[in-house]
Design a protein around this motif. Structure first.
Motif, mmCIF file in Angstrom:
data_model
loop_
_atom_site.group_PDB
_atom_site.id
_atom_site.type_symbol
_atom_site.label_atom_id
_atom_site.label_comp_id
_atom_site.label_asym_id
_atom_site.label_seq_id
_atom_site.Cartn_x
_atom_site.Cartn_y
_atom_site.Cartn_z
ATOM 1 N N UNK A 1 38.355 2.323 -11.731
ATOM 2 C CA UNK A 1 39.634 2.987 -11.500
ATOM 3 C C UNK A 1 39.923 3.158 -10.010
ATOM 4 N N UNK A 2 38.885 3.382 -9.210
ATOM 5 C CA UNK A 2 39.082 3.731 -7.811
ATOM 6 C C UNK A 2 39.111 2.512 -6.898
ATOM 7 N N UNK A 3 38.434 1.465 -7.271
ATOM 8 C CA UNK A 3 38.367 0.294 -6.387
ATOM 9 C C UNK A 3 39.482 -0.712 -6.638
ATOM 10 N N UNK A 4 40.141 -0.670 -7.806
ATOM 11 C CA UNK A 4 41.227 -1.605 -8.094
ATOM 12 C C UNK A 4 42.479 -1.145 -7.358
ATOM 13 N N UNK A 5 42.973 -1.962 -6.435
ATOM 14 C CA UNK A 5 44.131 -1.596 -5.623
ATOM 15 C C UNK A 5 45.444 -1.874 -6.329
ATOM 16 N N UNK A 6 46.379 -0.924 -6.247
ATOM 17 C CA UNK A 6 47.695 -1.113 -6.876
ATOM 18 C C UNK A 6 48.511 -2.197 -6.164
ATOM 19 N N UNK A 7 48.315 -2.349 -4.862
ATOM 20 C CA UNK A 7 49.065 -3.379 -4.135
ATOM 21 C C UNK A 7 48.689 -4.773 -4.620
ATOM 22 N N UNK A 8 47.424 -4.978 -4.926
ATOM 23 C CA UNK A 8 46.993 -6.273 -5.451
ATOM 24 C C UNK A 8 47.615 -6.542 -6.815
ATOM 25 N N UNK A 9 47.647 -5.530 -7.660
ATOM 26 C CA UNK A 9 48.243 -5.674 -8.984
ATOM 27 C C UNK A 9 49.730 -6.006 -8.864
ATOM 28 N N UNK A 10 50.435 -5.314 -7.989
ATOM 29 C CA UNK A 10 51.872 -5.552 -7.814
ATOM 30 C C UNK A 10 52.143 -6.967 -7.307
ATOM 31 N N UNK A 11 51.344 -7.426 -6.380
ATOM 32 C CA UNK A 11 51.508 -8.789 -5.857
ATOM 33 C C UNK A 11 51.310 -9.819 -6.958
ATOM 34 N N UNK A 12 50.325 -9.594 -7.818
ATOM 35 C CA UNK A 12 50.057 -10.537 -8.902
ATOM 36 C C UNK A 12 51.200 -10.581 -9.909
ATOM 37 N N UNK A 13 51.727 -9.414 -10.282
ATOM 38 C CA UNK A 13 52.788 -9.369 -11.290
ATOM 39 C C UNK A 13 54.079 -9.999 -10.758
ATOM 40 N N UNK A 14 54.376 -9.789 -9.480
ATOM 41 C CA UNK A 14 55.615 -10.332 -8.912
ATOM 42 C C UNK A 14 55.606 -11.851 -8.820
ATOM 43 N N UNK A 15 54.446 -12.464 -9.009
ATOM 44 C CA UNK A 15 54.390 -13.925 -9.035
ATOM 45 C C UNK A 15 54.958 -14.488 -10.334
ATOM 46 N N UNK A 16 55.101 -13.636 -11.342
ATOM 47 C CA UNK A 16 55.677 -14.096 -12.607
ATOM 48 C C UNK A 16 57.143 -14.475 -12.385
ATOM 49 N N UNK A 17 57.591 -15.618 -12.864
ATOM 50 C CA UNK A 17 58.950 -16.089 -12.549
ATOM 51 C C UNK A 17 60.073 -15.207 -13.101
ATOM 52 N N UNK A 18 59.800 -14.356 -14.075
ATOM 53 C CA UNK A 18 60.860 -13.549 -14.668
ATOM 54 C C UNK A 18 60.821 -12.089 -14.227
ATOM 55 N N UNK A 19 59.880 -11.743 -13.337
ATOM 56 C CA UNK A 19 59.755 -10.366 -12.869
ATOM 57 C C UNK A 19 60.336 -10.266 -11.459
ATOM 58 N N UNK A 20 61.330 -9.398 -11.301
ATOM 59 C CA UNK A 20 61.954 -9.210 -9.988
ATOM 60 C C UNK A 20 61.149 -8.239 -9.122
ATOM 61 N N UNK A 21 60.677 -7.150 -9.707
ATOM 62 C CA UNK A 21 59.896 -6.174 -8.954
ATOM 63 C C UNK A 21 58.987 -5.411 -9.913
ATOM 64 N N UNK A 22 57.961 -4.763 -9.354
ATOM 65 C CA UNK A 22 57.018 -3.997 -10.179
ATOM 66 C C UNK A 22 56.437 -2.873 -9.333
ATOM 67 N N UNK A 23 56.156 -1.756 -9.983
ATOM 68 C CA UNK A 23 55.481 -0.638 -9.338
ATOM 69 C C UNK A 23 54.272 -0.266 -10.190
ATOM 70 N N UNK A 24 53.095 -0.286 -9.577
ATOM 71 C CA UNK A 24 51.853 0.074 -10.263
ATOM 72 C C UNK A 24 51.448 1.480 -9.857
ATOM 73 N N UNK A 25 51.196 2.314 -10.853
ATOM 74 C CA UNK A 25 50.824 3.714 -10.614
ATOM 75 C C UNK A 25 49.577 4.032 -11.429
ATOM 76 N N UNK A 26 48.568 4.625 -10.769
ATOM 77 C CA UNK A 26 47.344 5.038 -11.461
ATOM 78 C C UNK A 26 47.393 6.528 -11.744
ATOM 79 N N UNK A 27 46.991 6.890 -12.947
ATOM 80 C CA UNK A 27 46.979 8.282 -13.368
ATOM 81 C C UNK A 27 45.593 8.614 -13.910
ATOM 82 N N UNK A 28 44.905 9.528 -13.214
ATOM 83 C CA UNK A 28 43.544 9.900 -13.627
ATOM 84 C C UNK A 28 43.613 10.797 -14.861
ATOM 85 N N UNK A 29 42.758 10.586 -15.832
ATOM 86 C CA UNK A 29 41.638 9.635 -15.816
ATOM 87 C C UNK A 29 41.969 8.333 -16.542
ATOM 88 N N UNK A 30 41.799 7.208 -15.859
ATOM 89 C CA UNK A 30 41.735 5.907 -16.502
ATOM 90 C C UNK A 30 43.005 5.245 -16.953
#
Length: 304
Positions: free
Chosen positions: A76-105
């Protein structure tokens, strides 16, 4: 009491002894903290237990999660939200994405898909939804639940660059102005290579261009309502520099000599419309009409 049986007096602890006991306490504290951290990071509470997707309509949640690179069980702590957002935005049908972590898990992915603007039939006859950037998505899986409430593009070649321009123009039009449009076909002429023919559910045909579409489509509802009030349930509406109306072929022979039913002056005879594959000659359409002044926010004279 004899000196032999006397108990020797305890010497008070010196500075060196106090320093040694303080180090021991710190070592004990560090040991327990380290033990706690090791146990914590090995427990399930430090792992991602759930990934939620919100805002998706065309792309399934499973597909978005797969594109994100995040998996349940990741730290939960080492996975970066910026990396997740960059990966999702590579999808051809996704314009934007926001990744939010909520403890716990819990990780939430708030996605914004490109706006769907139209539908089309693929070469094999299956329906596809068209997005604002011109991308096509088969109407299957998650997309099969999308209502067919958009115009259908017919007669457009796969390599026609104007189709992508049309999709972008449609994305600039508010949703309520597209509700009456059932079909859009290319209808180029020598004067207007991007001219299109629009068929409406209210039985009118509209001639305009991709360039003029976002600015002129707002008047379509006003025009059709006024035409119905004047007893004209069908006709051709031209929305170029001028906005005018002409009856369908055969209507003029019914004795109705008035072709003016829109906020701009109409021609006394139906405007010639080229058949598919036949462009109008420059002599008929190359001289563009002079723009008419606006009255109450609508081009032309509604009372003339």
């Amino acid at each position: 009491m004899s000196k032999a049986n006397a108990v020797p007096a305890m010497k008070p602890a010196g500075p060196k002894d106090r320093r040694g006991s303080g180090k021991l306490r710190r070592l004990v504290i560090v040991f327990f903290i380290t033990l706690f951290l090791v146990l914590f990071f090995q427990s399930s509470i430090s792992k991602i237990s759930q990934i939620q997707v919100e805002g998706n309509e065309l792309v399934s949640a499973e597909e978005i999660i797969a594109a994100s690179g995040a998996r349940t069980g990741d730290n939960f702590f080492t996975l970066g939200t910026s990396t997740v957002q960059t990966n999702v935005k590579k999808h051809p049908f996704i314009e934007s994405v926001e990744a939010v972590k909520s403890f716990p898990g819990v990780m939430k992915l708030h996605v914004k898909e490109y706006r769907r603007v139209a539908f089309q039939l693929a070469e094999d006859g299956t329906k596809e939804v068209l997005l604002a950037d011109g991308s096509a998505l088969p109407v299957a899986g998650q997309a099969a639940n999308v209502p067919l409430d958009m115009p259908i593009l017919s007669g457009w070649a796969a390599d026609n660059s104007l189709k992508a321009r049309l999709c972008w123009a449609l994305s600039q039009v508010p949703q309520q102005y597209l509700s009456d449009i059932s079909e859009i076909r290319p209808d180029p002429t020598t004067a207007y290579e991007d001219r299109i023919k629009i068929y409406t559910r209210s039985r009118y045909e509209v001639l305009t261009t991709i360039e003029y579409l976002p600015g002129n489509i707002q008047y379509l509802g006003f025009l059709t309502n006024e035409l119905k009030e004047r007893g004209k349930d069908s006709g051709v509406i031209t929305m170029l520099e001028q906005i005018r109306h002409a009856p369908f072929e055969g209507e003029a022979a019914s004795g109705d000599k008035t072709a003016k039913s829109s906020p701009a002056k109409a021609s006394s005879a139906p405007k010639a419309t080229p058949t598919k594959g036949q462009a109008s000659s420059p002599a008929k359409e190359s001289s563009k009409p002079t723009p008419t002044p606006k009255t109450n926010g609508v081009p032309g004279n509604a009372n003339g």
